[in-house]
Design a protein around this motif. Structure first.
Motif, mmCIF file in Angstrom:
data_model
loop_
_atom_site.group_PDB
_atom_site.id
_atom_site.type_symbol
_atom_site.label_atom_id
_atom_site.label_comp_id
_atom_site.label_asym_id
_atom_site.label_seq_id
_atom_site.Cartn_x
_atom_site.Cartn_y
_atom_site.Cartn_z
ATOM 1 N N ALA A 78 41.117 37.776 -99.117
ATOM 2 C CA ALA A 78 41.791 37.376 -97.874
ATOM 3 C C ALA A 78 43.186 36.827 -98.174
ATOM 4 O O ALA A 78 44.166 37.216 -97.533
ATOM 5 N N ASP A 79 43.286 35.919 -99.152
ATOM 6 C CA ASP A 79 44.594 35.354 -99.518
ATOM 7 C C ASP A 79 45.503 36.425 -100.107
ATOM 8 O O ASP A 79 46.708 36.447 -99.853
ATOM 9 N N PHE A 80 44.927 37.313 -100.909
ATOM 10 C CA PHE A 80 45.704 38.368 -101.543
ATOM 11 C C PHE A 80 46.307 39.305 -100.493
ATOM 12 O O PHE A 80 47.501 39.595 -100.519
ATOM 13 N N ALA A 81 45.483 39.752 -99.557
ATOM 14 C CA ALA A 81 45.975 40.642 -98.500
ATOM 15 C C ALA A 81 47.020 39.928 -97.642
ATOM 16 O O ALA A 81 48.062 40.514 -97.308
ATOM 17 N N ALA A 82 46.767 38.666 -97.319
ATOM 18 C CA ALA A 82 47.710 37.894 -96.501
ATOM 19 C C ALA A 82 49.055 37.735 -97.202
ATOM 20 O O ALA A 82 50.108 37.753 -96.554
ATOM 21 N N THR A 127 46.795 43.001 -92.631
ATOM 22 C CA THR A 127 45.729 42.499 -91.766
ATOM 23 C C THR A 127 44.742 43.584 -91.340
ATOM 24 O O THR A 127 43.708 43.278 -90.747
ATOM 25 N N GLU A 128 45.060 44.818 -91.636
ATOM 26 C CA GLU A 128 44.161 45.914 -91.265
ATOM 27 C C GLU A 128 44.382 47.089 -92.200
ATOM 28 O O GLU A 128 45.347 47.127 -92.960
ATOM 29 N N GLY A 129 43.464 48.034 -92.126
ATOM 30 C CA GLY A 129 43.575 49.226 -92.958
ATOM 31 C C GLY A 129 42.563 49.223 -94.078
ATOM 32 O O GLY A 129 41.477 48.644 -93.967
ATOM 33 N N THR A 130 42.954 49.839 -95.178
ATOM 34 C CA THR A 130 42.063 50.011 -96.321
ATOM 35 C C THR A 130 42.787 49.594 -97.598
ATOM 36 O O THR A 130 43.986 49.807 -97.738
ATOM 37 N N ILE A 131 42.012 49.027 -98.501
ATOM 38 C CA ILE A 131 42.515 48.700 -99.827
ATOM 39 C C ILE A 131 41.936 49.738 -100.778
ATOM 40 O O ILE A 131 40.718 49.867 -100.894
ATOM 41 N N ILE A 184 38.077 49.774 -100.020
ATOM 42 C CA ILE A 184 37.561 48.524 -99.469
ATOM 43 C C ILE A 184 38.268 48.291 -98.136
ATOM 44 O O ILE A 184 39.498 48.188 -98.098
ATOM 45 N N PRO A 185 37.516 48.195 -97.041
ATOM 46 C CA PRO A 185 38.189 47.914 -95.766
ATOM 47 C C PRO A 185 38.797 46.509 -95.794
ATOM 48 O O PRO A 185 38.193 45.581 -96.329
ATOM 49 N N VAL A 186 39.978 46.376 -95.234
ATOM 50 C CA VAL A 186 40.619 45.061 -95.178
ATOM 51 C C VAL A 186 39.733 44.081 -94.405
ATOM 52 O O VAL A 186 39.800 42.881 -94.639
ATOM 53 N N SER A 187 38.866 44.592 -93.559
ATOM 54 C CA SER A 187 37.940 43.711 -92.829
ATOM 55 C C SER A 187 36.995 42.957 -93.762
ATOM 56 O O SER A 187 36.417 41.940 -93.378
ATOM 57 N N ASP A 188 36.849 43.402 -95.018
ATOM 58 C CA ASP A 188 36.067 42.651 -96.016
ATOM 59 C C ASP A 188 36.824 41.416 -96.503
ATOM 60 O O ASP A 188 36.222 40.505 -97.078
ATOM 61 N N ALA A 189 38.132 41.386 -96.310
ATOM 62 C CA ALA A 189 38.977 40.297 -96.800
ATOM 63 C C ALA A 189 38.885 39.105 -95.849
ATOM 64 O O ALA A 189 39.767 38.861 -95.036
ATOM 65 N N VAL A 190 37.795 38.373 -95.964
ATOM 66 C CA VAL A 190 37.525 37.233 -95.095
ATOM 67 C C VAL A 190 37.283 35.981 -95.935
ATOM 68 O O VAL A 190 36.954 36.066 -97.122
ATOM 69 N N GLU A 191 37.433 34.827 -95.303
ATOM 70 C CA GLU A 191 37.125 33.574 -95.979
ATOM 71 C C GLU A 191 35.651 33.585 -96.377
ATOM 72 O O GLU A 191 34.787 33.988 -95.596
ATOM 73 N N GLY A 192 35.376 33.196 -97.608
ATOM 74 C CA GLY A 192 34.004 33.221 -98.106
ATOM 75 C C GLY A 192 33.566 34.607 -98.552
ATOM 76 O O GLY A 192 32.402 34.821 -98.849
#
Length: 165
Positions: free
Chosen positions: A80-84, A89-93, A105-113
């Motif tokens: 989450a911090d890396f993407a930010a 905020t959206e798309g694919t890694i 990896i969907p960016v939606s996986d990039a969440v706190e925790g």
């Protein structure tokens, strides 16, 4: 719209400059080898281990199917911090390992925790033999949903390239 694009570019360059200064201060004038190449909006950034360590650190302890001896503590940068940091905020890694193996990896996986780009296991930097120097790892024991093939397949080790798509 163009002001927003200009702000994003300014923020990205300011962040890269801050990381470079932090790495210089932390490591002196010695040059350090890049461990991760990040591609975003047609630009590439080569990041050193010191630059990754200058970002906020996240740690968790979890069991994996690839490690032995019970739960392992991983430390690294949250996805989450890396993407930010790159304004994503959206798309694919697209995460690629040293051997060119790639996972999406969907960016939606990039969440706190959520997952981290780990650079340490049990307090020690990881060698290539230990799946390092970087490993995208999920806190499998913290969230039962992560104990599924979907997430296991995204836990890529020997990471050396990231492309935000």
């Amino acid at each position: 719209m163009s002001q927003l694009r200009g702000y994003e570019m300014f923020s990205k360059h300011l962040f890269a400059a801050a990381l470079s200064i932090a790495a210089f201060v932390a490591g002196g004038a010695q040059a350090e080898t890049a461990v991760l190449t990040v591609s975003h909006n047609g630009e590439q950034t080569a990041m050193t281990m010191d630059e990754l360590k200058a970002m906020p650190a996240t740690s968790f302890t979890t069991s994996t199917q690839w490690t032995e001896g019970g739960p392992v503590e991983f430390t690294g940068v949250s996805l989450a911090d890396f993407a930010a940091a790159f304004g994503v905020t959206e798309g694919t890694i697209s995460a690629t390992a040293i051997n060119d193996y790639t996972v999406k990896i969907p960016v939606s996986d990039a969440v706190e925790g959520g997952p981290i780009i780990a650079y340490a296991m049990n307090g020690n930097e990881m060698s290539r033999r230990d799946k390092g120097p970087l490993w995208v790892i999920y806190p499998f024991d913290d969230k039962p949903d992560y104990k599924a093939e979907t997430y296991y397949s995204r836990a890529i080790w020997q990471l050396d390239r990231v492309t935000f798509e």
